[in-house]
Scaffold this active site. Structure first.
Site: not given
Length: 649
Positions: A470, A415, A197
């Site tokens: 985040e 996502d 990611d």
């Protein structure tokens, strides 16, 4: 008629008439060769029977220079990069292996073709909207004894060197590259551990001391030739994503592909292996990876509009996504602030234990059309989160994308791709074309990194591919490295402005405000709560002013892992974002914005909250700001004349 003499320079043949005096002809030829930017000449032989061939390519007088060498003994290729005679990249292996041939050795030179690439284009977002490209290109053709062909295409610009491989039909699948980058062992390095990611944190090492392992193909090094960011451009589903493999104790970083076998049915041009090179300001400002990418495939871009977004995930989580009332309240706040978008994250089409799309009546059950109508009446556009697995098949895309367009949704946040393998890259190719056809802007999360995608598909406003807001483990050093690594190549959805996360972020409130400028994103998703903004009216008013598209970008001060102060211009105004790691200090920032007098407004951390200072400075003066530990500042500068008391509009 005079006799002709041939002067062979690589594949270039010049004819010189003997009717001209010999001395005049030789003088003219030498002057021509000295002035040429593109040169080819035999390398100095170490042995009498060795005659390596070498080719040089540069983008200008002070630009980086590539030196490509074919070893006469092994038939292997290497590429080195220097700048003004100083080392950038040491001679590094170049080559590719297919199922039909090993094109990394036993090569012989065939011919060379040179050209200049000149383009002008305009983007919808990024460091600056208007771009001008000038690159010198050389295409070197090689073959094995069995006749297998390889073309090495090298480009040189004022701020970078890049190369790619071009293979003919019949070359077969690619089994891997022998490409690598050799750095001096003691070169400073800022590396992010590789993750699918792309959310690894960047940390400082030397080129040799970095632990054995895989790293992001974006890697920053500092040598005596300046700073160099390794990167990639032009990645599509015709190939495979890359990462860097390193063994501790060496300065070598090998290119490894996400796939063991890259399928190819015809001619193949691989992605560019790029080296963005110069001083730190040049690297930070560079658009080299965009410049290498294919031109826009979206003809009408009038519907693509960057802007500030109120992002509600960190503000309210899944519960907010499941509540129409909560989302209307967020729309109200965005409208009050004149922020053009509100993003509805996960939860809006989710029920415990199932996904609404499995229900034949999911479209009629959704409250999203009502929210879109409500927001539109208030001048706010809606962006919706959606999981990649719900866009994985043609049937799912045919269900989702036309429906979202019909409802009036302005964009999609897709996502959890979490892969740069060829099948996922082919999915990217498909979704990019289809979102453009349905006039949906795109924010990719759990994704690849830009790699030129924003030039080719300008509806891609931003991508995550970063350890962003985040995360609860970020460090101030990581935050001050991102402007020189991840954010160099394209928009970065870090989601700044999460003031409510006190104790969960490593920086101060003033630094958090500064992130909205220090980090560029076509959709700047602000992650705070309305309550957190109301408690910080100076930051709130600053965010009200920030555009998401910039006319220019400059680095005013910086050192990876320590400090980064960026200035971004919109019209006549410059917005400043400063972030720092380490002890409190009085920051000194050269005000390199242009001549004349400037009214400078800064927001810093005070004893009881944010404080604003105003002063008039001349261009080139030093701006001083008191910065707390792991702090920073936000600023705004505008041309000053008598009577001007504020830069805010």
């Amino acid at each position: 008629m005079g006799t002709a003499v041939k002067a062979d320079q690589g594949n270039t043949t010049r004819r010189i008439s003997m009717a001209v005096p010999i001395r005049t002809a030789v003088t003219a030829l030498c002057a021509s060769l000295a002035a040429a930017l593109l040169t080819t000449a035999p390398a100095q032989a170490e042995q009498h029977d060795r005659h390596d061939q070498s080719w040089s390519l540069s983008g200008g007088a002070h630009a980086p220079r590539a030196q490509i060498t074919l070893d006469d003994t092994t038939g292997t290729l290497s590429l080195a990069v220097s700048r003004e005679g100083r080392t950038v990249i040491e001679p590094s292996p170049v080559g590719v292996v297919t199922e039909q041939a090993d094109l990394s050795r036993d090569l012989r030179f065939l011919h060379r073709k040179d050209r200049t690439v000149e383009e002008r284009y305009r983007t919808k977002s990024g460091k600056r909207l208007d771009r001008r490209v000038r690159m010198h290109e050389t295409r070197l053709s090689f073959a094995t004894a069995a006749g297998a062909r390889l073309d090495l295409v090298v480009r040189a610009s004022v701020d970078g060197i890049a190369y790619r491989y071009v293979l003919p039909s019949g070359a077969g699948d690619v089994l891997g590259e022998t490409s690598a980058f050799n750095l001096p062992a003691d070169a400073k390095a800022w590396l992010g551990t590789y993750r699918v990611d792309n959310e690894g944190q960047f940390a400082p090492y030397t080129a040799a001391s970095a632990p054995t392992g895989d790293y992001s193909d974006q890697a920053l090094f500092s040598t005596d030739g300046g700073y160099t960011l390794l990167a990639e451009s032009g990645l599509t589903g015709t190939y495979s994503g890359a990462r860097l493999a390193h063994t501790q104790g060496t300065g070598t970083y090998r290119v490894e592909l996400a796939d063991d076998r890259v399928h190819s049915d015809g001619p193949l041009a691989t992605p560019w292996r790029a080296m963005v090179t110069g001083d730190l300001a040049t690297v930070t400002r560079s658009t080299f990876t965009d410049d290498l990418a294919p031109a826009s495939r979206v003809r009408d871009t009038s519907w693509i509009r960057p802007g500030t977004v109120l992002w509600t995930w960190l503000a309210g989580g899944r519960a907010a996504g499941q509540s129409l009332a909560a989302q209307k309240a967020y729309v109200d706040y965005a409208a009050e602030r004149h922020w053009p978008y509100e993003a509805v994250d996960a939860g809006w089409y989710y029920r415990p234990g199932e996904w609404d799309v499995t229900d034949p009546d999911w479209q009629s059950d959704s409250w999203m059309p009502e929210l879109v109508r409500y927001a539109r009446a208030k001048g706010v556009g809606i962006i919706v989160w959606i999981h990649q697995r719900d866009l994985d098949t043609p049937a799912e895309r045919a269900q989702w994308l036309p429906t979202l367009e019909k409802w009036g949704v302005r964009g999609v946040k897709i996502d959890f791709m979490n892969s740069e393998a060829q099948p996922m890259l082919q999915w990217y190719d498909t979704i990019l074309a289809e979102t453009a056809a349905h006039h949906l802007m795109v924010d990719f999360h759990g994704s690849t990194i830009p790699k030129g995608i924003q030039r080719t598909w300008p509806q891609v406003m931003t991508l995550e591919g970063v350890a962003g807001e985040e995360k609860r483990t970020n460090t101030a050093a990581h935050l001050t490295t991102l402007p020189f690594t991840r954010n160099v190549i394209g928009s970065m959805d870090f989601t700044p402005g999460a003031f409510q996360r006190v104790g969960l972020r490593p920086n101060s409130d003033a630094a958090e405000a500064g992130l909205a400028v220090a980090y560029e994103s076509g959709l700047q998703m602000l992650a705070g709560t309305p309550e957190s903004y109301e408690a910080r009216p100076l930051a709130r008013a600053y965010f009200d002013q920030i555009p998401a598209a910039w006319d220019d970008t400059r680095l005013l001060a910086g050192e990876p892992g320590q400090e980064a102060v960026l200035a971004r211009r919109s019209g006549a105004r410059w917005f400043l974002g400063g972030i720092y790691a380490g002890a409190a200090r009085t920051a000194e920032v050269p005000l390199s914005l242009g001549p004349g007098r400037w009214l400078v407004e800064t927001i810093r951390d005070g004893a009881d909250g944010l404080v604003q200072d105003r002063r008039v400075l001349r261009g080139g003066d030093t701006l001083t700001v008191d910065v707390v530990a792991n702090g920073g500042f936000a600023g705004l500068a505008c041309p000053w004349r008598p009577g001007i008391t504020t830069c805010h509009r």
